[in-house]
Motif scaffolding. Structure first.
Motif, PDB file in Angstrom:
ATOM      1  N   VAL A   1     -11.750  -3.797   1.810  1.00 17.25           N
ATOM      2  CA  VAL A   1     -10.469  -3.325   1.260  1.00 17.25           C
ATOM      3  C   VAL A   1     -10.075  -2.014   1.951  1.00 17.25           C
ATOM      4  O   VAL A   1      -8.896  -1.789   2.250  1.00 17.25           O
ATOM      5  CB  VAL A   1     -10.571  -3.145  -0.277  1.00 17.25           C
ATOM      6  N   ALA A   2     -11.077  -1.166   2.227  1.00 16.36           N
ATOM      7  CA  ALA A   2     -10.813   0.118   2.890  1.00 16.36           C
ATOM      8  C   ALA A   2     -10.221  -0.105   4.283  1.00 16.36           C
ATOM      9  O   ALA A   2      -9.218   0.521   4.652  1.00 16.36           O
ATOM     10  CB  ALA A   2     -12.103   0.931   2.991  1.00 16.36           C
ATOM     11  N   VAL A   3     -10.828  -1.016   5.046  1.00 10.59           N
ATOM     12  CA  VAL A   3     -10.365  -1.275   6.418  1.00 10.59           C
ATOM     13  C   VAL A   3      -8.945  -1.840   6.385  1.00 10.59           C
ATOM     14  O   VAL A   3      -8.057  -1.396   7.120  1.00 10.59           O
ATOM     15  CB  VAL A   3     -11.328  -2.254   7.144  1.00 10.59           C
ATOM     16  N   ALA A   4      -8.721  -2.834   5.497  1.00 14.88           N
ATOM     17  CA  ALA A   4      -7.416  -3.494   5.453  1.00 14.88           C
ATOM     18  C   ALA A   4      -6.326  -2.548   4.940  1.00 14.88           C
ATOM     19  O   ALA A   4      -5.225  -2.503   5.494  1.00 14.88           O
ATOM     20  CB  ALA A   4      -7.500  -4.731   4.568  1.00 14.88           C
ATOM     21  N   THR A   5      -6.629  -1.767   3.907  1.00 18.41           N
ATOM     22  CA  THR A   5      -5.615  -0.866   3.345  1.00 18.41           C
ATOM     23  C   THR A   5      -5.338   0.297   4.306  1.00 18.41           C
ATOM     24  O   THR A   5      -4.224   0.823   4.347  1.00 18.41           O
ATOM     25  CB  THR A   5      -6.050  -0.357   1.956  1.00 18.41           C
ATOM     26  N   SER A   6      -6.344   0.660   5.096  1.00 23.11           N
ATOM     27  CA  SER A   6      -6.135   1.695   6.111  1.00 23.11           C
ATOM     28  C   SER A   6      -5.009   1.269   7.069  1.00 23.11           C
ATOM     29  O   SER A   6      -4.179   2.081   7.468  1.00 23.11           O
ATOM     30  CB  SER A   6      -7.439   1.919   6.883  1.00 23.11           C
ATOM     31  N   GLY A   7      -4.979  -0.025   7.405  1.00 28.28           N
ATOM     32  CA  GLY A   7      -3.916  -0.551   8.274  1.00 28.28           C
ATOM     33  C   GLY A   7      -2.548  -0.402   7.638  1.00 28.28           C
ATOM     34  O   GLY A   7      -1.577  -0.032   8.297  1.00 28.28           O
TER      35      GLY A   7
END
Lengths: 141, 318
Positions: B239-245
């Motif tokens: 979720v962190a990686v995707a929301t960072s985008g």
């Protein structure tokens, strides 16, 4: 329940709408970017600043290059309707479109938040739209 | 050929390719005097930029970092363009990468709007401020600060140890007020994973700082967003990686307009960079299961250190 259904059954409606709009605008954006660049570098349309002049001065600071070549910046590319028939302007517009993509997505998201009576996120999404529109207006630079 | 042997061969090829790239690149920097750069046809630079960005795109995915963070320091070292244009292109590179990857991640519930929007709101305002500050500073000062930032990122990448799904007992009051929590379907375990967050005020403050740095240097900020989400706020890694985008796509757009209005976005340079990184990222994603990503990550850290040193030297006028 299929894996695809499992993947989406917990997802907020607003996320699904945002994803659908994002997919559409980003696909159009990539196609626009590629087409605009081809028109520009192959000089299928006349250009406002010759490519060789840009290449000969790209070691300069942006402000210095602008002063020297009068390269377009911001919405000055649309100084006249005829400008739309210039290759570099088409390429600039494709970049502007990409930079505006999130505004479109956020505008849709704010409508959904509002319909769901989620006023907190309606406000946050609208504030974000305002920030991006102020940046895109050129008021701050 | 066994899959293990194939993996070793592919990772060896990737390692030697990267080292050759680094070695050749370093020599190009010192070997090409300005008059030779001027004599080279513009379209040669464009093809080189496209190929270079394509390779960076592959490496950035394999190393688990965004293309923007590699693009600015390395291209500013090896290409004749002024840093202003590279930073303008770097922001667009980060923005377009995040846009093209965003939709599927949102549908899966990995990129979360309620988590991303408050962070993006503070980050986008500070990224505009960062872009204005960066463009107002002399190039050598920006180079110097960029060198320091890149060295810091390399150190962070060496030290950071991500947590898959952090164990979090109690969400904080602000995250409850902002309704930040979620559920996503974890395909590897075939189960729903629910998550919530804590330390939201500190997270917001750090996103403000990250936005400023991203805007100032024209870099994407995945290198900082992900550790803050994951290690500080307790967001599951995916979720962190995707929301960072998602955050990056908004912050990048805000800062990009400042560069556009300052004349620091030139399509001639920006478009091949965007195209190269996007194509390279797609190839990188396909190679992800075949390459030893730990080795690639180490190579990228070395590349960052070299690019950071180069930036520092340029900043000192050496």
């Amino acid at each position: 329940m299929s894996d695809k259904e499992r993947n989406t059954h917990n997802i907020d409606k607003v996320q699904l709408v945002y994803a659908r709009v994002l997919e559409m605008v980003s696909h159009v954006g990539i196609a626009f970017l590629a087409a605009g660049y081809i028109v520009y570098v192959l000089q299928l349309l006349p250009v406002s600043v010759p490519i060789d002049a840009i290449a000969g001065n790209w070691h300069l600071k942006a402000s210095e290059m602008q002063q020297k070549l009068h390269t377009p910046a911001g919405w000055s590319i649309l100084s006249s309707p005829a400008a739309l028939l210039q290759g570099d302007v088409v390429s600039y517009l494709s970049i502007y479109y990409l930079a505006m993509a999130t505004v479109v997505c956020l505008a849709f998201a704010s409508v959904i938040f509002y319909r769901e009576k989620n006023y907190l996120y309606t406000t946050i999404a609208l504030l974000q739209v305002v920030v991006l529109l102020v940046a895109a207006s050129g008021l701050i630079h | 050929m066994s899959s293990a042997t194939r993996k070793i061969l592919v990772s060896c090829a990737a390692t030697s390719g990267a080292l050759a790239f680094l070695f050749i690149g370093t020599n190009i920097v010192y070997a090409i005097p300005p008059h030779v750069a001027e004599q080279t046809a513009w379209w040669v630079w464009m093809i080189l930029l496209f190929v270079f960005s394509f390779i960076l795109g592959i490496f950035s995915v394999l190393a688990g970092v965004g293309g923007g963070v590699l693009f600015v320091p390395i291209v500013s070292g090896f290409f004749p363009f002024h840093l202003d244009f590279i930073r303008g292109a770097g922001l667009l590179v980060a923005l377009s990468g995040a846009l093209s990857a965003g939709a599927p991640l949102m549908r899966k519930g990995l990129a979360d709007l309620k988590l991303g929007l408050p962070m993006a709101l503070v980050g986008s305002i500070s990224s505009i401020a960062g872009a204005l500050a960066g463009l107002a500073m002399p190039a050598n000062v920006v180079q110097l600060l960029l060198g320091l930032a890149i060295m810091g990122i390399a150190a962070l990448m060496m030290k950071a140890r991500a947590y898959g799904t952090p164990d979090l007992k109690e969400p904080d009051a602000l995250s409850k007020m902002l309704q930040i929590s979620g559920i996503y379907y974890e395909e590897s375990t075939k189960s729903d994973v629910s998550w919530q967050i804590h330390r939201t005020p500190l997270g917001l403050f750090l996103f403000m700082i990250i936005g400023f740095i991203g805007g100032m240097f024209g870099m994407g900020a995945g290198w900082a967003n992900v550790p803050v989400f994951n290690m500080l706020m307790g967001v599951p890694l995916k979720v962190a990686v995707a929301t960072s985008g998602l955050v990056l796509s908004i912050n990048g757009a805000a800062a990009a307009w400042v560069y556009i209005f300052k004349g620091a976005v030139v399509p001639l340079i920006a478009v091949p960079a965007i195209g190269g990184i996007m194509l390279g990222s797609k190839i990188g994603a396909k190679l992800l299961t075949k390459v030893n990503t730990r080795s690639v990550r180490m190579i990228v850290i070395i590349m960052l250190v070299v690019a950071g040193l180069r930036s520092l030297l340029k900043g000192f006028g050496i």
